[in-house]
Design an enzyme around this catalytic site. Structure first.
Site, PDB file in Angstrom:
ATOM      1  CG  ASN A  16       6.386  -9.872   3.264  1.00 51.47           C
ATOM      2  OD1 ASN A  16       5.979 -11.228   2.775  1.00 51.47           O
ATOM      3  ND2 ASN A  16       5.171  -8.358   3.861  1.00 51.47           N
ATOM      4  CE  LYS A  89      17.602   2.534  13.048  1.00 53.59           C
ATOM      5  NZ  LYS A  89      18.083   3.765  13.071  1.00 53.59           N
ATOM      6  CG  LEU A  91      20.831  -5.441   6.959  1.00 57.72           C
ATOM      7  CD1 LEU A  91      21.360  -6.680   7.030  1.00 57.72           C
ATOM      8  CD2 LEU A  91      20.928  -4.708   9.085  1.00 57.72           C
ATOM      9  CG  ASN A 105      14.432  -5.821   1.864  1.00 53.91           C
ATOM     10  OD1 ASN A 105      13.830  -6.160   2.912  1.00 53.91           O
ATOM     11  ND2 ASN A 105      14.580  -4.831   1.324  1.00 53.91           N
ATOM     12  CG  HIS A 107      11.315  -2.175  -1.620  1.00 61.44           C
ATOM     13  ND1 HIS A 107      11.512  -1.204  -1.056  1.00 61.44           N
ATOM     14  CD2 HIS A 107      10.868  -1.282  -2.938  1.00 61.44           C
ATOM     15  CE1 HIS A 107      11.736  -0.035  -1.676  1.00 61.44           C
ATOM     16  NE2 HIS A 107      10.939  -0.397  -2.504  1.00 61.44           N
TER      17      HIS A 107
END
Ligand code: GRF
Length: 187
Positions: A16, A89, A91, A105, A107
């Site tokens: 990406n 991870k 945040l 983000n 997904h």
């Protein structure tokens, strides 16, 4: 065209990231990717960043000051947008609030379905008819921030985890960039 100073967070392959870097080279794409941050010093994505001559910063979670150090790096580089691209991870609330700007983000499912890990395995297990990907804002809860954009396709009976991953990621490369244009391209 005003370009937003951005930082991409990765942990792994960085496909990406690669697409975002390609697109950001175009005049019309509203991103200036100034920095790549990885919590994995062996992430393949770091090689991609190097190819595009983007500075990289490695996070070590074992260092209790890693959040402060990351925030300082973001501030020094005048980063106004964080894009998570396979960053594995969570945040912390403190980090999100202190950064105080947009964090986005991508997904590999149609959220709110299939949050978290093992997405493809669970999609096959529950015999979903449709799947896809979601671009969303990041908050302190896993894969739960406001949705910006989703893209979907029909699952075929013969689709394996590997095939689903390939189909989903192909869609992700379009979805991430479209979402960014939706957010920032005011032309
Ligand atoms: C993507 O499928 C993304 O949805 C998920 O992690 C994967 C990262 O892949 N969050 P890559 O590192 O961009 O190839």
């Amino acid at each position: 065209m005003v370009k937003i100073n951005s930082c991409v967070f990765i942990s792994g392959r960085g496909t990406n990231l690669n697409q975002l870097l390609i697109n950001s080279n175009s005049y019309n794409f509203p991103l200036n990717i100034k920095l790549v941050i990885s919590n994995n010093k062996n992430a393949f994505g770091l090689k991609i960043a190097k190819k595009f001559a983007i500075p990289c910063f490695i996070i070590n979670h074992k260092n209790s000051l890693f959040e402060e150090k990351t925030l300082t790096t973001l501030k020094t580089n005048k980063i106004d947008l964080i894009l998570l691209a396979g960053y594995m991870k969570m945040l912390s609330k403190k980090f999100i609030n202190t950064f105080g700007k947009k964090i986005v983000n991508i997904h590999p499912s149609l959220l709110p379905k299939f949050k978290g890990l093992n997405t493809y395995k669970n999609i096959i297990k529950t015999r979903e008819k449709k799947t896809g990907c979601t671009v969303h804002y990041v908050n302190e809860k896993l894969d739960s921030g406001k949705i910006i954009l989703k893209k979907s396709f029909f699952v075929e009976n013969s689709d394996t985890i590997e095939v689903l991953k390939k189909k989903t990621q192909k869609l992700e490369y379009k979805a991430y960039s479209e979402a960014i244009i939706k957010l920032f391209n005011k032309n």
